[in-house]
Motif scaffolding. Structure first.
Motif, PDB file in Angstrom:
ATOM      1  N   UNK A 253      44.987 -12.322  36.566  1.00 55.01           N
ATOM      2  CA  UNK A 253      46.407 -12.528  36.274  1.00 55.01           C
ATOM      3  C   UNK A 253      46.661 -12.475  34.777  1.00 55.01           C
ATOM      4  N   UNK A 254      45.710 -12.947  34.008  1.00 55.99           N
ATOM      5  CA  UNK A 254      45.851 -12.866  32.558  1.00 55.99           C
ATOM      6  C   UNK A 254      45.934 -11.410  32.107  1.00 55.99           C
ATOM      7  N   UNK A 255      45.095 -10.552  32.691  1.00 50.87           N
ATOM      8  CA  UNK A 255      45.125  -9.134  32.328  1.00 50.87           C
ATOM      9  C   UNK A 255      46.430  -8.490  32.795  1.00 50.87           C
ATOM     10  N   UNK A 256      46.947  -8.946  33.925  1.00 50.31           N
ATOM     11  CA  UNK A 256      48.173  -8.374  34.497  1.00 50.31           C
ATOM     12  C   UNK A 256      49.391  -8.705  33.633  1.00 50.31           C
ATOM     13  N   UNK A 257      49.501  -9.950  33.186  1.00 53.72           N
ATOM     14  CA  UNK A 257      50.657 -10.369  32.372  1.00 53.72           C
ATOM     15  C   UNK A 257      50.208 -11.478  31.420  1.00 53.72           C
ATOM     16  N   UNK A 258      49.624 -11.087  30.271  1.00 50.82           N
ATOM     17  CA  UNK A 258      49.050 -12.088  29.365  1.00 50.82           C
ATOM     18  C   UNK A 258      50.067 -13.087  28.825  1.00 50.82           C
ATOM     19  N   UNK A 259      51.340 -12.692  28.754  1.00 50.77           N
ATOM     20  CA  UNK A 259      52.323 -13.631  28.229  1.00 50.77           C
ATOM     21  C   UNK A 259      52.692 -14.691  29.273  1.00 50.77           C
ATOM     22  N   UNK A 260      52.387 -14.410  30.533  1.00 53.56           N
ATOM     23  CA  UNK A 260      52.767 -15.346  31.594  1.00 53.56           C
ATOM     24  C   UNK A 260      51.617 -16.220  32.073  1.00 53.56           C
TER      25      UNK A 260
END
Lengths: 315, 192
Positions: A253-260
C-alpha cells in the motif's frame, strides 16, 4: 526435511482422544459438503477443508476487557484484495485459496535460511490465545481473539544475523488460488514489512487461528501476521516468505500511494487521511463512532519503539 | 397508462423500503451504517443518470412521453442524495458540525460531494410548476446546473475509491456517453 517422530512428546501435547474423534467427524462432514464449500459460503466448511484443527491452545495469554466482535462479522467483513475488493467478497471467494500443502521461505540475513513446511514451522511453538483490537485504516475496528505465537520466537529459531534490521513478508503469488491477482490493483504479491524491533516485540504474533478455530481462508489462512498497534493492512495474510533485510522493504500500500499509507502505519488519530477521519472509528457492532486511541491503545507497550521519531512525518 | 404516469414514481421508493427493512431486520451486514450511506449514494447517482437519459431517449425513440418522467426522476435523485447526506451527518458524525467541517476541509471527496449536493438543492426547490412559470427562460438556464453537479458526483465517487476504480469508471463512462450525445446533438442541429 522428512517428518520425525518427536521422542520428547509431553503428555499435554497429545491430542485428547475425544478431540481427535470430533475432528474426524468434522472432517467427514466437511468432505460431504466439499462441493458446497467450493462456493465458499460456509466459512466453517472452508476452514475444515484445511485439515487438522488447532490442538492445544493456551487460553487468555493476552486478554481485553472489551466485547469481542462476532465470528460472523470478523470472518464475513474483511479486506483481502486478492479475493476481491469488496469487503464481503473474500468470504465468498474463500474456497479458491487452497492452503495445503503450504511452505514458507525464511531467508535473507539469517543463520539458517531455508524452506520449511507449515507443520515444521509451527511444531516448536505453543499456541496462545490473544485478544487484540484490530483497527483498519478505513476507520472501522474489531476485537478479535487470535490464536498464534510471538513472531520473535520464530525469528530467533532462524538466528537473525548482525546486519538484519528489517523483516519483509510476502503473500503467496498464485492467481489461480487468489484470483484478485489477475488484475494489477496492487503490485502483487502483497508485501509488508516491519522494523526488526517491531517484529521482535512481544505483541507481534503470527496467527494460525481465531475464535479457537483454524483461520478462515479469507482471514489469511494458513499463516498471517498480527500487529495490533498498526493499521490492519500491515498484518499481511497467507504468508509464504519471511526475509530479514538490511534495507527497509517495499510494502504494497505504501508503494501504491505513499502519501496515504506510510511504512510504519501506526494507528495515529493525529495523522489525517484524505478519505478517513483517523481520530474516530466505527467498532463493528456499535452504532456511534468511538475515539481512536494512539497506537490503537497499545501505547504503553510500544510507544518506546518510536522515541525521538516524528510520527506525523514517519506515519 | 394514466395511472402509471401518476403513481409510477412510487416504485422509486423500493430501495428505500429495502433499506428500512434491512435496518429493521439487521440484514445490512457487519457495517450497516456504511451500507446505508453507500446504497443511498448509489441510488442518487443512478437516478441522476436516468434523469440525464431522458433527452437522448426522447430523441432516439421519437416519443415525447419520456419527458413526463424527468421531474420524478430528478426528484428521486435529490431525495436519495438528501438521504445520503443525512445518513452521513447523523450516523457518521451524529450532528457534530465540527467533525463535518473538518471532513469538508480535509477530505476532498466530501468537499466535492457536498458541492454537488449544493448544486442539486436549487434544482429540487424550483422543480414545481409555480417556479417554472416564475423563472420563465431562466428556469432552463438554472437547470443546466445538473451538468456540473453530475461531474462533481463522479468526482466524489472517484475520490472516495481506494484502489479498485472499475465501478466509478463504469459510471463515468455512462455519464460520458450521455454528455457526449448532447455535444453531438448541439453540433449536429446547430442549436447554439
Amino acid at each position: 526435511m522428512p517428518f520425525r517422530w518427536n521422542p520428547e512428546l509431553k503428555p499435554e501435547e497429545i491430542t485428547p482422544e475425544e478431540w481427535f474423534k470430533q475432528r474426524r467427524r468434522l472432517m467427514r462432514s466437511a468432505a460431504l459438503v466439499g462441493a458446497g464449500a467450493v462456493l465458499g459460503v460456509d466459512p466453517l466448511a472452508a476452514m475444515e477443508k484445511g485439515g487438522a484443527g488447532l490442538g492445544e491452545v493456551r487460553p487468555g495469554v493476552v486478554t481485553l476487557n472489551e466485547k469481542q466482535t462476532s465470528f460472523q462479522d470478523a470472518s464475513g467483513y474483511c479486506n483481502f484484495y486478492e479475493l476481491g475488493s469488496g469487503k464481503e467478497d473474500p468470504a465468498r471467494q474463500a474456497a479458491t485459496l487452497v492452503t495445503r500443502p503450504w511452505s514458507v521461505w525464511i531467508d535473507g540475513e539469517v543463520g539458517r535460511p531455508g524452506r520449511v513446511t507449515l507443520e515444521e514451522l509451527l511444531k516448536p511453538h505453543p499456541l496462545e490465545e490473544r485478544v487484540y483490537r484490530m483497527r483498519c485504516v478505513e476507520a472501522w475496528s474489531m476485537v478479535i481473539p487470535w490464536v498464534g505465537f510471538p513472531l520473535a520466537e520464530l525469528l530467533k529459531r532462524f538466528e537473525p544475523g548482525p546486519k538484519a534490521r528489517y523483516v519483509a513478508f510476502e503473500t503467496v503469488l498464485d492467481p489461480e488460488r487468489l484470483p484478485g491477482q489477475k488484475r494489477e490493483l496492487l503490485p502483487w504479491p502483497y508485501r509488508e514489512g516491519l522494523r526488526l524491533d517491531e517484529a521482535m516485540h512481544p505483541l507481534t504474533i503470527l496467527a494460525v487461528g481465531m475464535y479457537g478455530r483454524v483461520l478462515p481462508n479469507q482471514n489469511g489462512a494458513p499463516l498471517r501476521l498480527v500487529v495490533p498497534w498498526k493499521y490492519g493492512f500491515k498484518s499481511i495474510k497467507s504468508i509464504v516468505r519471511i526475509s530479514l533485510t538490511t534495507e527497509q522493504p517495499v510494502t504494497s500500500w505504501n508503494a501504491h500511494a505513499p502519501s496515504e499509507y506510510g511504512f510504519y502505519a501506526n494507528v495515529n488519530p493525529a495523522v489525517s487521511h484524505p478519505r478517513w477521519d483517523q481520530s474516530k472509528e466505527r467498532r463493528i457492532g456499535e452504532f456511534l463512532r468511538r475515539d481512536t486511541l494512539p497506537f490503537n491503545g497499545y501505547g504503553d507497550q510500544v510507544a518506546g519503539l518510536y522515541a525521538g521519531m516524528d510520527l506525523t512525518r514517519d506515519f | 397508462m394514466q395511472r402509471l404516469q401518476r403513481y409510477g414514481w412510487l416504485s422509486g421508493l423500493i430501495p428505500l423500503v429495502w433499506l428500512v427493512l434491512g435496518v429493521w431486520q439487521n440484514t445490512l451486514g457487519a457495517n450497516p451504517v456504511e451500507r446505508l450511506i453507500r446504497v443511498s449514494g448509489d441510488w442518487a447517482l443512478w437516478w441522476l443518470l436516468l434523469t440525464l437519459a431522458i433527452s437522448p431517449l426522447r430523441h432516439l425513440t421519437g416519443w415525447s412521453g419520456w419527458n413526463r418522467w424527468r421531474r420524478p426522476l430528478g426528484l428521486l435523485c435529490f431525495f436519495y442524495a438528501l438521504l445520503h447526506v443525512t445518513c452521513y451527518g447523523v450516523l457518521e458524525h451524529f450532528f457534530s458540525w465540527e467533525g463535518i467541517w473538518r471532513d469538508l476541509l480535509k477530505r476532498p471527496y466530501i468537499t466535492v460531494g457536498f458541492c454537488a449536493f449544493l448544486l442539486l438543492l436549487p434544482l429540487a426547490i424550483t422543480s414545481t410548476r409555480g417556479w417554472m412559470r416564475r423563472l420563465g427562460n431562466r428556469w432552463g438556464r438554472l437547470h443546466l446546473l445538473i451538468y456540473p453537479a453530475a461531474l462533481l458526483v463522479i468526482g466524489h465517487y472517484v475520490l472516495m475509491t481506494k484502489a479498485d476504480y472499475r465501478m466509478p469508471l463504469l459510471h463515468a463512462g455512462v455519464l460520458g456517453g450521455l454528455l457526449g450525445w448532447r455535444v453531438w446533438y448541439v453540433i449536429t442541429y446547430r442549436i447554439m
